[in-house]
Design a protein around this motif. Structure first.
Motif, short mmCIF file in Angstrom:
data_model
loop_
_atom_site.label_atom_id
_atom_site.label_comp_id
_atom_site.label_asym_id
_atom_site.label_seq_id
_atom_site.Cartn_x
_atom_site.Cartn_y
_atom_site.Cartn_z
N VAL A 125 2.83 -54.68 -51.72
CA VAL A 125 1.58 -55.59 -51.49
C VAL A 125 1.91 -57.18 -51.64
N MET A 126 2.65 -57.60 -52.37
CA MET A 126 3.01 -59.03 -52.41
C MET A 126 3.87 -59.28 -51.34
N ASP A 127 4.77 -58.54 -51.02
CA ASP A 127 5.58 -58.89 -49.80
C ASP A 127 4.34 -58.93 -48.55
N MET A 128 3.70 -58.01 -48.34
CA MET A 128 2.76 -57.68 -47.15
C MET A 128 1.92 -59.02 -47.27
N ALA A 129 1.40 -59.32 -48.35
CA ALA A 129 0.71 -60.65 -48.38
C ALA A 129 1.55 -62.03 -47.86
N VAL A 130 2.35 -62.09 -48.50
CA VAL A 130 3.32 -63.12 -48.01
C VAL A 130 3.48 -63.26 -46.58
N GLY A 131 3.94 -62.03 -45.88
CA GLY A 131 4.09 -61.80 -44.35
C GLY A 131 3.04 -62.18 -43.81
N VAL A 132 1.82 -61.92 -44.14
CA VAL A 132 0.39 -61.99 -43.69
C VAL A 132 0.29 -63.48 -43.38
N ILE A 133 0.43 -64.18 -44.55
CA ILE A 133 0.22 -65.80 -44.83
C ILE A 133 1.55 -66.26 -44.01
N ILE A 134 2.51 -66.08 -43.86
CA ILE A 134 3.53 -66.80 -42.89
C ILE A 134 3.15 -66.28 -41.35
N GLY A 135 2.67 -64.99 -41.19
CA GLY A 135 2.27 -64.71 -39.80
C GLY A 135 1.16 -65.52 -39.21
N GLY A 136 0.23 -65.66 -40.22
CA GLY A 136 -1.02 -66.61 -39.62
C GLY A 136 -0.43 -68.06 -39.52
N ALA A 137 0.26 -68.56 -40.20
CA ALA A 137 0.85 -70.00 -40.10
C ALA A 137 1.82 -70.03 -38.89
N PHE A 138 2.68 -69.01 -38.50
CA PHE A 138 3.20 -68.92 -37.40
C PHE A 138 2.32 -68.69 -36.12
N GLY A 139 1.24 -68.19 -36.17
CA GLY A 139 0.32 -67.98 -34.97
C GLY A 139 -0.23 -69.43 -34.83
N LYS A 140 -0.54 -69.95 -35.81
CA LYS A 140 -1.14 -71.51 -35.54
C LYS A 140 0.04 -72.36 -34.73
N ILE A 141 1.14 -72.18 -35.15
CA ILE A 141 2.46 -72.99 -34.51
C ILE A 141 2.32 -72.67 -33.08
N VAL A 142 2.39 -71.26 -32.70
CA VAL A 142 2.42 -70.95 -31.33
C VAL A 142 1.31 -71.02 -30.62
N THR A 143 0.18 -70.89 -31.29
CA THR A 143 -1.10 -71.67 -30.33
C THR A 143 -0.88 -72.95 -30.02
N SER A 144 -0.65 -73.51 -31.08
CA SER A 144 -0.47 -75.26 -30.82
C SER A 144 0.56 -75.50 -29.61
N LEU A 145 1.76 -74.68 -29.75
CA LEU A 145 2.88 -74.77 -28.72
C LEU A 145 2.11 -74.60 -27.24
N VAL A 146 1.60 -73.53 -27.35
CA VAL A 146 0.95 -73.01 -25.67
C VAL A 146 -0.08 -74.01 -25.51
N ASP A 147 -0.99 -74.24 -26.42
CA ASP A 147 -2.29 -74.94 -25.93
C ASP A 147 -1.84 -76.57 -25.59
N ASP A 148 -1.01 -77.04 -26.45
CA ASP A 148 -0.59 -78.34 -26.40
C ASP A 148 0.45 -78.96 -25.58
N MET A 149 1.42 -77.94 -25.57
CA MET A 149 2.66 -78.53 -24.68
C MET A 149 2.82 -77.40 -23.43
N LEU A 150 3.01 -76.08 -23.71
CA LEU A 150 3.05 -75.26 -22.34
C LEU A 150 2.06 -75.35 -21.37
N MET A 151 0.56 -75.25 -21.61
CA MET A 151 -0.44 -75.14 -20.88
C MET A 151 -0.43 -76.25 -19.83
N PRO A 152 -0.49 -77.45 -20.55
CA PRO A 152 -0.43 -78.99 -19.85
C PRO A 152 0.62 -78.95 -18.80
#
Length: 125
Positions: A16-43
């Motif tokens: 459960v603790m490993d899964m919680a860490v994975g979810v938190i890191i996954g959420g942060a990674f998702g924000k990074i990818v969203t910023s990459l797409v919105d702010d760098m790739l799409m323009p």
């Protein structure tokens, strides 16, 4: 065992603790990818397609405003995240395959070999 103690036991398990860490890191990674797409790739893609801003692409059907440009950006987000996860899983599988197998314990004599040895010892007496 009370509900609280059962929940505490469940929450403190390693999985459960490993899964919680994975979810938190996954959420942060998702924000990074969203910023990459919105702010760098799409323009850049918008510039290559004649100055189209994908975030603004929409069509009005009746009273509904269908934002298909935002959908295109989300699909690109998903593809990048899926590709990264694929690469991670592929690397992990490769690492697992490369781990040396534990040496097998030496095989002992079979039952037939033991019986033959006992028979030979009895014949000698």
């Amino acid at each position: 065992m009370g509900f609280i103690s059962e929940f505490k036991e469940f929450a403190m398990k390693g999985n459960v603790m490993d899964m919680a860490v994975g979810v938190i890191i996954g959420g942060a990674f998702g924000k990074i990818v969203t910023s990459l797409v919105d702010d760098m790739l799409m323009p850049v893609i918008g510039m290559l397609t004649g100055g189209v801003n994908f975030a603004d692409l929409a069509v009005t059907i009746g009273e509904a405003n269908v934002k298909y440009g935002a959908f295109i950006q989300n699909v690109i987000d998903f593809l990048i995240i899926a590709f990264c996860i694929f690469c991670m899983v592929k690397t992990m599988n490769k690492v697992k395959k490369e781990e040396p197998a534990a040496p097998e314990a030496p095989a002992g004599p079979t039952q037939e070999e033991l019986l033959a040895e006992i028979r030979d010892l009895l014949k000698k007496k």
